[in-house]
Scaffold this motif. Sequence first.
Motif, mmCIF file in Angstrom:
data_model
loop_
_atom_site.group_PDB
_atom_site.id
_atom_site.type_symbol
_atom_site.label_atom_id
_atom_site.label_comp_id
_atom_site.label_asym_id
_atom_site.label_seq_id
_atom_site.Cartn_x
_atom_site.Cartn_y
_atom_site.Cartn_z
ATOM 1 N N UNK A 467 22.941 56.122 24.724
ATOM 2 C CA UNK A 467 23.979 54.895 25.141
ATOM 3 C C UNK A 467 25.019 54.641 24.036
ATOM 4 N N UNK A 468 24.693 55.070 22.633
ATOM 5 C CA UNK A 468 25.587 54.608 21.588
ATOM 6 C C UNK A 468 26.419 55.807 21.377
ATOM 7 N N UNK A 469 26.249 56.898 22.002
ATOM 8 C CA UNK A 469 27.137 58.150 21.945
ATOM 9 C C UNK A 469 27.301 58.756 23.282
ATOM 10 N N UNK A 470 28.575 59.011 23.404
ATOM 11 C CA UNK A 470 28.987 59.683 24.743
ATOM 12 C C UNK A 470 29.892 60.979 24.457
ATOM 13 N N UNK A 471 29.838 61.387 22.964
ATOM 14 C CA UNK A 471 30.726 62.192 22.798
ATOM 15 C C UNK A 471 30.443 63.526 23.645
ATOM 16 N N UNK A 472 29.193 63.777 24.052
ATOM 17 C CA UNK A 472 28.716 65.008 24.491
ATOM 18 C C UNK A 472 28.321 64.762 26.089
ATOM 19 N N UNK A 473 28.708 63.442 26.435
ATOM 20 C CA UNK A 473 28.437 63.119 28.031
ATOM 21 C C UNK A 473 26.961 62.524 27.876
ATOM 22 N N UNK A 474 26.589 62.277 29.103
ATOM 23 C CA UNK A 474 25.157 61.535 29.295
ATOM 24 C C UNK A 474 24.350 62.200 30.322
ATOM 25 N N UNK A 475 23.063 62.095 30.364
ATOM 26 C CA UNK A 475 22.335 62.219 31.609
ATOM 27 C C UNK A 475 22.084 63.819 31.604
ATOM 28 N N UNK A 477 23.670 65.834 33.553
ATOM 29 C CA UNK A 477 24.842 66.507 33.447
ATOM 30 C C UNK A 477 25.586 66.506 32.075
ATOM 31 N N UNK A 478 24.939 66.092 30.853
ATOM 32 C CA UNK A 478 25.686 66.066 29.581
ATOM 33 C C UNK A 478 26.008 67.556 29.491
ATOM 34 N N UNK A 479 27.097 67.794 28.270
ATOM 35 C CA UNK A 479 27.476 69.045 27.961
ATOM 36 C C UNK A 479 26.220 70.100 27.684
ATOM 37 N N UNK A 480 26.364 71.051 28.445
ATOM 38 C CA UNK A 480 25.182 72.044 28.166
ATOM 39 C C UNK A 480 25.167 73.029 27.095
ATOM 40 N N UNK A 481 26.513 72.899 26.263
ATOM 41 C CA UNK A 481 26.537 73.952 24.873
ATOM 42 C C UNK A 481 26.553 72.799 23.655
ATOM 43 N N UNK A 482 26.083 71.604 23.928
ATOM 44 C CA UNK A 482 26.022 70.865 22.786
ATOM 45 C C UNK A 482 25.207 71.338 21.679
ATOM 46 N N UNK A 483 24.188 71.638 21.767
ATOM 47 C CA UNK A 483 23.292 72.332 20.792
ATOM 48 C C UNK A 483 24.045 73.360 20.169
ATOM 49 N N UNK A 484 24.494 74.364 20.869
ATOM 50 C CA UNK A 484 25.262 75.563 20.348
ATOM 51 C C UNK A 484 26.506 74.944 19.383
ATOM 52 N N UNK A 485 27.037 73.836 19.899
ATOM 53 C CA UNK A 485 28.305 73.342 19.437
ATOM 54 C C UNK A 485 27.653 72.789 17.954
ATOM 55 N N UNK A 486 26.777 71.989 17.618
ATOM 56 C CA UNK A 486 26.419 71.367 16.529
ATOM 57 C C UNK A 486 25.858 72.296 15.542
ATOM 58 N N UNK A 487 25.268 73.572 16.059
ATOM 59 C CA UNK A 487 24.438 74.488 15.010
ATOM 60 C C UNK A 487 25.615 75.346 14.584
ATOM 61 N N UNK A 488 26.595 75.557 15.373
ATOM 62 C CA UNK A 488 27.821 76.381 14.821
ATOM 63 C C UNK A 488 28.521 75.488 13.909
ATOM 64 N N UNK A 489 28.679 74.380 14.069
ATOM 65 C CA UNK A 489 29.465 73.390 13.277
ATOM 66 C C UNK A 489 29.015 73.106 12.025
#
Length: 536
Positions: A467-475, A477-489
């Motif tokens: 609830x403090x960070x919606x950058x990757x959506x929430x729930x 249906x949150x961004x399915x690729x968020x873990x890839x994005x963070x690892x690649x970053x």
Amino acid sequence: MEALHPVQHNGTYDKLNAVVGADVSTFLSTFSAWKGLVLLLCLSWGASTIATSRRVRVEGAPVHGYWGWFEPTWFFKLRYARDAHKWIESGYHKFKDSPFVLRRLDHDITILPTKYVDELRSIPNAKLSRGRANFLEWGDQWAMHSLWSHSEVSIKAISENRNGQMGKYLEAIRKELDYAYEIEMPKGDDWEKVDISHVVSQILVRCIGKMIVGNPACRSEKWLKLGYTEDFVAASLIMRFLPTWTHPLITNIIPQRKRLVNGVQTVREIIAPMIARHEEFNKQRAQGIEVDEEDSMLNWVLDNADEEALKNIAQIVLVMFVPAAHTTSMGIANVLFDLCNRDHPEWVQDLREEISEVTDEFGPIGEKVPVRDWALKLDKLDSFFQESQRLSQPISITPNRYAYQDVTFKDGLTVPKGALIGFVAVHNQIDPEIAPNPEVFDPMRSYRRRMVNAEERQKYMAGQPSKENFAFGYGAQACPGRNYAVAVLKMVLSRIIMDYEFKFPEGQTGPTKYHLMEFIIPDPRARLMMRKRKTA
């Protein structure tokens, strides 16, 4: 010349005279182009007003941002492009516990208080859809109908992690990074001005391409010059600027959409050999022949999607590629810009020390431990990225949902069928209850929260929606690729931080951020001075 017969009066004719306020025949004989333009504008205004009054929104939610009762709705909707960020912030504070409406040229969007976001977890996509909401955000049936895919197969391909797919994809990216890094990164020992956003974008086009379509497709000139992301964003914004009734005409005029159509065809040409090769490998497998084929999301889609979805295979590839490459490259560039800020120059060295410690204990990334496990150990870089992301979010309204049917929350609030809803995503920039001293850049903000206990350590990691960070959506249906994005970053940043020195050009203090509708766009002219580290 024979005299003209006078117009015969009847009831209809008299009514027209009353409407026009003069004799119809006289009015038509003096009708000029400017009168026609005025009439067209009046009709358009009237049609727009009627259409706006029929828009679906949560009952009782006020429209926020009007100067007053005297402001025309058509002008108010035009102002959204410039003033949306002000309305979003002021509306968040004014309607902390109740919904309010933002009125755009294309749609009304009802902004819900943050207290409702937890219930999104239990509401299925069939009722409140992220995919349909994204479609409305980024284009309508005229602009993007043939250029985008609503199939859930792209989300399934990204989310699929059976048989260690995620680890395999990240390892493929790591290897491609070695190749891309040598080609794209500056090589000089002297300071040079670098368009770091473009450089990072090209690296990710190659690396994300390796994960999605594989090699050699990801290294082809057609793939590298695709430029689909920029045209997609530009075409969508242009269409958002215009009333929806103009879209059937405008969509065939703007050059960006023409390039997008060509882009879809180009992707078909790029992946055709990869599809043929995969089909051949499958035939060999069926015969019991062992084959050596790299994993890619394209291959997964070919093996798991139905025939209907595969008709739009090029669009599915683009749906997987565009968000991943665009948002991740922005995140990397923003971290580098923030590291150059004179208010916290010590953090470059602090992050180098952390990267060195992890490398000393676990070896270079991916060699002794899997890529994601290695990246998870960079706690301080994780925290620095989250703070950079907090103050440099690309969009100020997310998560968004479209109501396929009436949905009633636990307290009785009803979202009617056809409504578009969203939440204020920049709340952590403006609300001290969410982030104390929100205007202050505090690189270790999440690091301190994570060190409290093991549960908090997991909760406040980058890529974990809260609830403090919606950058990757929430729930769900949150961004399915968020873990890839963070690892690649982290993969890319850890290498750049260790290999290069960087600073702002003389007289520059950081890129300007521009607000356009609900989007926050970094200055594309921003540059860094870079040189290879002498001790690297």
